[in-house]
Write a protein that holds these residues in place. Sequence first.
Motif, PDB file in Angstrom:
ATOM      1  N   ASP A  29      -3.054  -4.490  10.884  1.00 54.14           N
ATOM      2  CA  ASP A  29      -3.018  -3.035  10.718  1.00 54.14           C
ATOM      3  C   ASP A  29      -3.284  -2.607   9.276  1.00 54.14           C
ATOM      4  O   ASP A  29      -3.658  -1.463   9.029  1.00 54.14           O
ATOM      5  CB  ASP A  29      -1.668  -2.486  11.166  1.00 54.14           C
ATOM      6  N   LEU A  30      -3.085  -3.511   8.337  1.00 56.12           N
ATOM      7  CA  LEU A  30      -3.250  -3.163   6.931  1.00 56.12           C
ATOM      8  C   LEU A  30      -4.705  -3.177   6.485  1.00 56.12           C
ATOM      9  O   LEU A  30      -5.004  -2.827   5.345  1.00 56.12           O
ATOM     10  CB  LEU A  30      -2.419  -4.111   6.064  1.00 56.12           C
ATOM     11  N   GLN A  31      -5.618  -3.568   7.359  1.00 54.51           N
ATOM     12  CA  GLN A  31      -7.031  -3.572   7.005  1.00 54.51           C
ATOM     13  C   GLN A  31      -7.548  -2.167   6.714  1.00 54.51           C
ATOM     14  O   GLN A  31      -8.529  -2.001   6.030  1.00 54.51           O
ATOM     15  CB  GLN A  31      -7.861  -4.176   8.135  1.00 54.51           C
ATOM     16  N   LEU A  56      -5.531   1.612   1.934  1.00 56.59           N
ATOM     17  CA  LEU A  56      -6.100   1.498   0.600  1.00 56.59           C
ATOM     18  C   LEU A  56      -5.353   0.390  -0.133  1.00 56.59           C
ATOM     19  O   LEU A  56      -4.132   0.466  -0.312  1.00 56.59           O
ATOM     20  CB  LEU A  56      -5.961   2.824  -0.148  1.00 56.59           C
ATOM     21  N   MET A  57      -6.062  -0.674  -0.519  1.00 54.66           N
ATOM     22  CA  MET A  57      -5.422  -1.814  -1.163  1.00 54.66           C
ATOM     23  C   MET A  57      -5.093  -1.480  -2.611  1.00 54.66           C
ATOM     24  O   MET A  57      -5.966  -1.107  -3.398  1.00 54.66           O
ATOM     25  CB  MET A  57      -6.328  -3.048  -1.101  1.00 54.66           C
ATOM     26  N   THR A  58      -3.824  -1.598  -2.943  1.00 52.78           N
ATOM     27  CA  THR A  58      -3.325  -1.369  -4.295  1.00 52.78           C
ATOM     28  C   THR A  58      -2.379  -2.509  -4.645  1.00 52.78           C
ATOM     29  O   THR A  58      -1.934  -3.239  -3.746  1.00 52.78           O
ATOM     30  CB  THR A  58      -2.563  -0.034  -4.375  1.00 52.78           C
ATOM     31  N   PRO A  59      -2.042  -2.675  -5.917  1.00 55.78           N
ATOM     32  CA  PRO A  59      -1.049  -3.696  -6.272  1.00 55.78           C
ATOM     33  C   PRO A  59       0.296  -3.473  -5.574  1.00 55.78           C
ATOM     34  O   PRO A  59       0.971  -4.426  -5.195  1.00 55.78           O
ATOM     35  CB  PRO A  59      -0.923  -3.554  -7.793  1.00 55.78           C
ATOM     36  N   THR A  84     -13.341  -4.604  -3.793  1.00 56.14           N
ATOM     37  CA  THR A  84     -13.795  -4.779  -2.411  1.00 56.14           C
ATOM     38  C   THR A  84     -12.750  -4.365  -1.387  1.00 56.14           C
ATOM     39  O   THR A  84     -13.069  -4.168  -0.216  1.00 56.14           O
ATOM     40  CB  THR A  84     -14.174  -6.242  -2.146  1.00 56.14           C
ATOM     41  N   GLY A  85     -11.486  -4.284  -1.812  1.00 50.69           N
ATOM     42  CA  GLY A  85     -10.408  -3.947  -0.879  1.00 50.69           C
ATOM     43  C   GLY A  85      -9.881  -5.138  -0.116  1.00 50.69           C
ATOM     44  O   GLY A  85      -9.058  -4.988   0.784  1.00 50.69           O
ATOM     45  N   ASP A  86     -10.349  -6.342  -0.455  1.00 51.40           N
ATOM     46  CA  ASP A  86      -9.895  -7.547   0.237  1.00 51.40           C
ATOM     47  C   ASP A  86      -8.548  -8.003  -0.318  1.00 51.40           C
ATOM     48  O   ASP A  86      -8.241  -7.806  -1.490  1.00 51.40           O
ATOM     49  CB  ASP A  86     -10.906  -8.681   0.074  1.00 51.40           C
ATOM     50  N   THR A  87      -7.751  -8.610   0.546  1.00 52.46           N
ATOM     51  CA  THR A  87      -6.470  -9.182   0.147  1.00 52.46           C
ATOM     52  C   THR A  87      -6.470 -10.651   0.534  1.00 52.46           C
ATOM     53  O   THR A  87      -6.797 -11.004   1.660  1.00 52.46           O
ATOM     54  CB  THR A  87      -5.303  -8.448   0.837  1.00 52.46           C
ATOM     55  N   TYR A  88      -6.098 -11.496  -0.424  1.00 54.80           N
ATOM     56  CA  TYR A  88      -6.077 -12.943  -0.210  1.00 54.80           C
ATOM     57  C   TYR A  88      -4.624 -13.406  -0.183  1.00 54.80           C
ATOM     58  O   TYR A  88      -3.851 -13.105  -1.089  1.00 54.80           O
ATOM     59  CB  TYR A  88      -6.845 -13.657  -1.324  1.00 54.80           C
ATOM     60  N   ILE A  89      -4.282 -14.136   0.870  1.00 56.25           N
ATOM     61  CA  ILE A  89      -2.915 -14.630   1.040  1.00 56.25           C
ATOM     62  C   ILE A  89      -2.972 -16.151   1.088  1.00 56.25           C
ATOM     63  O   ILE A  89      -3.723 -16.731   1.873  1.00 56.25           O
ATOM     64  CB  ILE A  89      -2.296 -14.088   2.344  1.00 56.25           C
ATOM     65  N   VAL A  90      -2.185 -16.784   0.228  1.00 55.33           N
ATOM     66  CA  VAL A  90      -2.085 -18.247   0.208  1.00 55.33           C
ATOM     67  C   VAL A  90      -0.603 -18.595   0.292  1.00 55.33           C
ATOM     68  O   VAL A  90       0.189 -18.154  -0.546  1.00 55.33           O
ATOM     69  CB  VAL A  90      -2.701 -18.860  -1.066  1.00 55.33           C
ATOM     70  N   LYS A 130     -11.382  -5.640   4.244  1.00 50.84           N
ATOM     71  CA  LYS A 130     -11.375  -4.196   4.504  1.00 50.84           C
ATOM     72  C   LYS A 130     -12.442  -3.867   5.525  1.00 50.84           C
ATOM     73  O   LYS A 130     -13.598  -4.242   5.388  1.00 50.84           O
ATOM     74  CB  LYS A 130     -11.647  -3.452   3.192  1.00 50.84           C
ATOM     75  N   SER A 131     -12.053  -3.159   6.576  1.00 50.24           N
ATOM     76  CA  SER A 131     -13.031  -2.720   7.578  1.00 50.24           C
ATOM     77  C   SER A 131     -13.786  -1.528   7.019  1.00 50.24           C
ATOM     78  O   SER A 131     -13.217  -0.623   6.432  1.00 50.24           O
ATOM     79  CB  SER A 131     -12.325  -2.317   8.871  1.00 50.24           C
ATOM     80  N   ARG A 132     -15.075  -1.534   7.216  1.00 47.18           N
ATOM     81  CA  ARG A 132     -15.896  -0.454   6.655  1.00 47.18           C
ATOM     82  C   ARG A 132     -16.423   0.409   7.761  1.00 47.18           C
ATOM     83  O   ARG A 132     -16.713   0.105   8.784  1.00 47.18           O
ATOM     84  CB  ARG A 132     -17.053  -1.045   5.865  1.00 47.18           C
TER      85      ARG A 132
END
Length: 127
Positions: free
Chosen positions: A57-59, A62-65, A99-105, A125-127
Motif C-alpha cells: 500500500d505504501l507504493q 510520497l517517499m520521505t525520510p 525515484t521514490g523507491d524504497t530499499y529494505i534489507v 513507486k507506481s507511476r
Amino acid sequence: MATTFQDLDISFTSNPSTGDFLKTFDVKSATFALKNVLLTRPGQNFGDFLYGCGLNDLQFELMTPALGAFIKRKIQEQILLYVPEIQVQNLTVATNLDTGDTYIVIMYYVIGNPAVQTFNMTLTKSR
C-alpha cells in the motif's frame, strides 16, 4: 534439543505416498513467514486484524525520510510480534527521494541456525 520451525510448503504439492501437504522447515519456513508479514495488509488476516505491514500500500505514498522511519518501525514491531523464530541483526530502510523507491534489507538469524540470512525488497513507486 534443537528447535525446529515448520510451515506448509507454498507450492501445496502433496506427498505421493501419504497425500499430505509437504512442509518446509527452519530457514525456508522463517523466510516465508517474514515475507508473509511484510506483504500482508493489516486487516487482511481475519484471525488478527493487526497482523501485517501492508508494504504494498505504501507504493502510492510520497517517499520521505519520515516515511522510511515509519516503515522501519513497523517492520520491527511486526517481526517481534509475529515472527519469533528470527532475530534481526540489522534492518536498513533507504529511500531514494528522486525515484521514490524504497530499499529494505533485513539481515537476520533463524533461531537454531548460526548462518546469517539476508532478505532484500524494493518498493518501486507506481507511476
